[in-house]
Design an enzyme around this catalytic site. Sequence first.
Site, PDB file in Angstrom:
ATOM      1  CB  THR A 116      -4.882   6.032  -3.429  1.00 33.93           C
ATOM      2  OG1 THR A 116      -5.130   5.525  -4.130  1.00 33.93           O
ATOM      3  CG2 THR A 116      -4.827   6.283  -1.598  1.00 33.93           C
TER       4      THR A 116
ATOM      5  CD  GLU B  72      -2.829  -0.645  -0.071  1.00 33.67           C
ATOM      6  OE1 GLU B  72      -2.848  -1.226  -0.860  1.00 33.67           O
ATOM      7  OE2 GLU B  72      -4.117  -0.564   0.584  1.00 33.67           O
TER       8      GLU B  72
HETATM    9  P1  ADP Z   1      -6.790   1.033  -5.043  1.00 31.97           P
HETATM   10  O1  ADP Z   1      -8.127   1.526  -4.170  1.00 31.97           O
HETATM   11  O2  ADP Z   1      -7.984   0.656  -6.003  1.00 31.97           O
HETATM   12  O3  ADP Z   1      -6.077  -0.389  -4.640  1.00 31.97           O
HETATM   13  P2  ADP Z   1      -5.257   2.600  -6.184  1.00 31.97           P
HETATM   14  O4  ADP Z   1      -4.850   3.584  -6.321  1.00 31.97           O
HETATM   15  O5  ADP Z   1      -4.168   2.463  -4.327  1.00 31.97           O
HETATM   16  O6  ADP Z   1      -6.441   1.884  -6.415  1.00 31.97           O
HETATM   17  O7  ADP Z   1      -3.703   1.704  -6.334  1.00 31.97           O
HETATM   18  C1  ADP Z   1      -3.018   2.145  -7.747  1.00 31.97           C
HETATM   19  C2  ADP Z   1      -1.617   2.035  -8.135  1.00 31.97           C
HETATM   20  O8  ADP Z   1      -1.152   0.782  -7.819  1.00 31.97           O
HETATM   21  C3  ADP Z   1      -1.415   1.953  -9.538  1.00 31.97           C
HETATM   22  O9  ADP Z   1      -0.247   3.274  -9.670  1.00 31.97           O
HETATM   23  C4  ADP Z   1      -0.967   0.832  -9.807  1.00 31.97           C
HETATM   24  O10 ADP Z   1      -0.852   1.285 -11.050  1.00 31.97           O
HETATM   25  C5  ADP Z   1      -0.098   0.353  -9.014  1.00 31.97           C
HETATM   26  N1  ADP Z   1      -0.022  -1.377  -8.472  1.00 31.97           N
HETATM   27  C6  ADP Z   1       0.809  -1.350  -8.678  1.00 31.97           C
HETATM   28  N2  ADP Z   1       1.275  -3.049  -8.705  1.00 31.97           N
HETATM   29  C7  ADP Z   1      -0.197  -3.663  -8.621  1.00 31.97           C
HETATM   30  C8  ADP Z   1      -1.088  -4.684  -8.014  1.00 31.97           C
HETATM   31  N3  ADP Z   1      -0.582  -5.683  -8.230  1.00 31.97           N
HETATM   32  N4  ADP Z   1      -2.076  -4.249  -8.241  1.00 31.97           N
HETATM   33  C9  ADP Z   1      -3.077  -3.401  -8.460  1.00 31.97           C
HETATM   34  N5  ADP Z   1      -2.397  -1.838  -9.109  1.00 31.97           N
HETATM   35  C10 ADP Z   1      -1.210  -2.432  -8.267  1.00 31.97           C
END
Ligand code: ADP
Length: 306
Positions: free
Chosen positions: A181, A128
């Site tokens: 986020t 995260e």
């Molecule tokens: P969510 O709230 O849906 O998790 P976030 O914005 O917190 O969305 O996270 C998405 C970010 O994390 C994107 O920038 C994405 O490229 C990165 N990321 C890296 N690895 C992963 C993964 N395995 N799954 C989802 N997002 C990923």
Amino acid sequence: MEELKVFAPATVANLSCGFDVLGCCLDSVGDEMLVRRNDLDQIRITRITGQDLPLEADKNVAGVAVNALLQKLGSNQGFDIEIIKKIKPGSGIGSSAASSAGAVFAVNKLLGEPFDKLDLISFAMQGELLASGNAHADNVAPAILGGFSLVRSYCPLEVLSLPVPSELRMVVLHPLIEIKTKDSRSIIRQNVSLQKAISQWGNLGALVSALYTEDYGLLGRSLKDEIVEPVRSILIPYFQELRELVSEKGALGFGISGSGPSVYALCKGDANAELVKEEIQRFYSDKNIAFELHLSSINEKGVKVL
Ligand code: ADP
């Protein structure tokens, strides 16, 4: 055991009054992950289907979370991770958390379970940190533990599991616009007035009580957020109209899921959840915004082996 396939569930964090400390786990939305040992002393993301995400282990939350686990163990064991991505990144229903949680859960199992679930949450939080710049636990905790999770303290990490009233259903609307986020965190004010803090902790305490006593009315009255929602909701198309619509149709509560753009409506029973889902479908259909709509019960197990 050399290989494991897991279901990594989507989660709804914050639940209005529980910003950064409360989340719950969904049943019908999630990724699948295949994790197997390799002899290469390294973590490889071998394949991602469904979404365009980084394959480099240090740029993918799954790789970062597993690395945190292996470092703590002092192990060089390598793993290949394949992600069948069904939760869109940036959706606000814990896309990154699902990958972090699923990966550490599977690797821990393949290693003979050296760590407990609280440890797994702390490793997944490193994913995260990569995704959002903040090591929050309100998605990874319910993804790993199932049900409702309350993060009482981050330092030291203490997470409580709360009971799940059996008739609760969650309707989630995901307007297909991306809100990172990181961006939706940056617009939140850093100071809170005493008056707003009082109403927020009153609501959070009442919500916890409502989960224990299965008091659906109290649960509905507690799902309020006077601190973050007024700022963040401006990023979500038709937020106020949706709130009015679902409350007219009898939903218990409505708010932003995680950092948005997804919104959730918590409902009592299948019939009401179906009705709320249909009404949202009808309302959003002529708005020229592509969207996804999910109806789920609360997943009490969290990540599981398939
Ligand atoms: P969510 O709230 O849906 O998790 P976030 O914005 O917190 O969305 O996270 C998405 C970010 O994390 C994107 O920038 C994405 O490229 C990165 N990321 C890296 N690895 C992963 C993964 N395995 N799954 C989802 N997002 C990923």
